[in-house]
Design a protein around this motif. Structure first.
Motif, PDB file in Angstrom:
ATOM      1  N   UNK A   1      19.915  -8.526 -23.715  1.00 36.98           N
ATOM      2  CA  UNK A   1      20.260  -8.176 -22.340  1.00 36.98           C
ATOM      3  C   UNK A   1      21.493  -7.275 -22.303  1.00 36.98           C
ATOM      4  N   UNK A   2      22.455  -7.541 -23.187  1.00 35.99           N
ATOM      5  CA  UNK A   2      23.645  -6.694 -23.245  1.00 35.99           C
ATOM      6  C   UNK A   2      23.270  -5.280 -23.652  1.00 35.99           C
ATOM      7  N   UNK A   3      22.388  -5.137 -24.634  1.00 42.05           N
ATOM      8  CA  UNK A   3      21.948  -3.810 -25.064  1.00 42.05           C
ATOM      9  C   UNK A   3      21.328  -3.059 -23.895  1.00 42.05           C
ATOM     10  N   UNK A   4      20.481  -3.745 -23.143  1.00 47.20           N
ATOM     11  CA  UNK A   4      19.810  -3.104 -22.007  1.00 47.20           C
ATOM     12  C   UNK A   4      20.832  -2.635 -20.975  1.00 47.20           C
TER      13      UNK A   4
ATOM     14  N   UNK B   1      28.948  -6.524 -28.963  1.00 48.56           N
ATOM     15  CA  UNK B   1      28.423  -7.859 -29.285  1.00 48.56           C
ATOM     16  C   UNK B   1      27.228  -7.818 -30.225  1.00 48.56           C
ATOM     17  N   UNK B   2      26.553  -6.660 -30.277  1.00 45.54           N
ATOM     18  CA  UNK B   2      25.360  -6.552 -31.108  1.00 45.54           C
ATOM     19  C   UNK B   2      25.686  -6.315 -32.573  1.00 45.54           C
ATOM     20  N   UNK B   3      26.896  -5.815 -32.864  1.00 45.69           N
ATOM     21  CA  UNK B   3      27.220  -5.440 -34.242  1.00 45.69           C
ATOM     22  C   UNK B   3      28.528  -6.023 -34.749  1.00 45.69           C
TER      23      UNK B   3
ATOM     24  N   UNK C   1      32.759   0.722 -25.583  1.00 49.52           N
ATOM     25  CA  UNK C   1      32.116  -0.161 -26.550  1.00 49.52           C
ATOM     26  C   UNK C   1      31.993   0.586 -27.871  1.00 49.52           C
ATOM     27  N   UNK C   2      32.525   0.007 -28.941  1.00 50.72           N
ATOM     28  CA  UNK C   2      32.467   0.630 -30.265  1.00 50.72           C
ATOM     29  C   UNK C   2      31.789  -0.334 -31.232  1.00 50.72           C
ATOM     30  N   UNK C   3      31.485   0.139 -32.428  1.00 52.76           N
ATOM     31  CA  UNK C   3      30.638  -0.640 -33.322  1.00 52.76           C
ATOM     32  C   UNK C   3      31.300  -1.888 -33.883  1.00 52.76           C
ATOM     33  N   UNK C   4      32.619  -1.817 -34.169  1.00 50.45           N
ATOM     34  CA  UNK C   4      33.242  -2.960 -34.827  1.00 50.45           C
ATOM     35  C   UNK C   4      34.705  -3.109 -34.483  1.00 50.45           C
ATOM     36  N   UNK C   5      35.290  -4.229 -34.977  1.00 55.40           N
ATOM     37  CA  UNK C   5      36.690  -4.535 -34.696  1.00 55.40           C
ATOM     38  C   UNK C   5      37.631  -3.478 -35.260  1.00 55.40           C
ATOM     39  N   UNK C   6      37.361  -2.999 -36.458  1.00 53.57           N
ATOM     40  CA  UNK C   6      38.256  -2.047 -37.092  1.00 53.57           C
ATOM     41  C   UNK C   6      38.406  -0.796 -36.244  1.00 53.57           C
TER      42      UNK C   6
END
Length: 360
Positions: A353-356, A185-187, A221-226
């Motif tokens: 909060x998600x990052x934490x 969600x962060x990226x 959790x990965x950085x992006x959709x691709x």
């Protein structure tokens, strides 16, 4: 949201124009053509003939300025609002639109074709921003819908004799441990939409506990959709190890097998409505031509191209979906949504909060 849909778009390159950097689109150079710069995301694609026909009718050439994903596009427009990088923008989605409205990035314009369906997704009536000269109050006009939904590899579930999940609650059950991959969600715009969907489903007091369950169950959790869709998901061309992925309601339309049946399915009880908007940038020196480009994006000619060229649903209600989409990728009837002002107020805090949570 982007770079999104990249694997789905690859097969369409022979019939649609893909623009990168500051590529000019339209017909052969003509001194009489007026150039309008369109800032957009990296998934913008439209058949060349449609652009040529628009230029021939209007005398306007569209110069495309790619800005990465929806978040990067919104950020660039805010940072350059005093000296706009373009005349019109397309691809601001509903997860970032409130920021651009708060920053007065766009000028008011009520597009005539908005009454053909796009007005259903209206976010903004600018009120005091209205000029009194007929420009109206809406600063953003919906162009397409691209609901974010959990997708599953139906063949994997059939071959492993595991019942298919249906709901958010199912995804957190032990039997689905280590099967889900989602963009961060962060990226990532779809990752953020999935986070917003869980906020809508679980509430302000429950969404963090829900994500703890996902993490404890081995969600990736990965950085992006691709990366999530093309590398980790088992139902795509990447043939990754995980049969559950956060993607789009339209994604199954790109995964139809030789038998004519889709190999994947969107879980319609997990969808979050994501709408993409266009608007005239405040400060443009070509406001009339910029409005004409917005009108073009709402025209039946352009709207008919968006499913098979950008894998999104047209905002106009009088434009039919391709036949294959009727079965493989119907538009969700009741997706989750949060009010724009609630998203604006909570987005940064929820991401923090998600990052934490994810970083322990």
């Amino acid at each position: 949201m982007l770079p999104r849909r990249s694997s789905q778009l690859t097969a369409l390159a022979a019939t649609a124009l893909f623009v990168t950097g500051c590529t000019l689109v339209g017909g052969d150079d003509e001194p009489s053509a007026k150039t309008v710069t369109l800032a957009t995301h990296d998934s913008f694609a439209v058949p060349q003939q449609v652009l040529d026909d628009f230029e021939s009718r209007s005398g306007i050439r569209i110069e495309v300025l790619n800005q990465g994903d929806a978040g990067a596009l919104a950020n660039k427009l805010v940072l350059t609002k005093a000296d706009p990088v373009a005349d019109v923008a397309y691809g601001i989605d509903s997860t970032f639109a409130s920021r651009t409205l708060a920053e007065d990035v766009f000028a008011p314009y009520d597009a005539p074709a908005a009454s053909e369906g796009p007005q259903r997704y209206a976010l903004d009536d600018a009120g005091d921003h209205g000029s009194g000269d007929g420009e109206g109050g809406n600063r953003l006009t919906a162009v397409d819908v691209g609901d974010v939904c959990v997708n599953i590899d139906t063949e994997w579930f059939a071959s492993h004799d595991v019942p298919e999940p249906r709901t958010f609650a199912d995804l957190a059950r032990p039997r689905y441990s280590e099967l889900l991959v989602t963009p961060s969600p962060a990226t990532s715009s779809p990752g953020l939409a999935f986070l917003l969907a869980t906020v809508a489903a679980e509430g302000e007091d429950g969404w963090q506990d829900y994500w703890r369950k996902l993490e404890e169950g081995g969600a990736q959790f990965v950085s992006g959709w691709t990366e999530a869709y093309t590398q980790e998901f088992s139902g795509s061309s990447g043939e990754g190890p995980r049969p559950i992925v956060v993607s789009y309601a339209s994604s199954p339309a790109a995964e139809i097998g030789d038998d004519g049946e889709p190999r994947t399915k969107a879980l319609l009880d997990t969808c979050y409505r994501q709408v993409e908007y266009a608007g005239v940038l405040a400060g443009t020196e070509r406001p009339d031509a910029a409005r004409t480009v917005v009108d073009f994006l709402l025209s039946p000619e352009f709207q008919r191209t968006v499913p098979e060229n950008m894998y999104v649903y047209p905002a106009r209600s009088d434009v039919d979906l391709p036949g294959s989409w009727q079965q493989a990728a119907p538009l969700p009837d009741d997706p989750a949504q949060l009010p724009a002002d609630e998203v604006s107020a909570g987005r940064q805090q929820w991401i923090k909060q998600w990052r934490e949570l994810s970083e322990g």
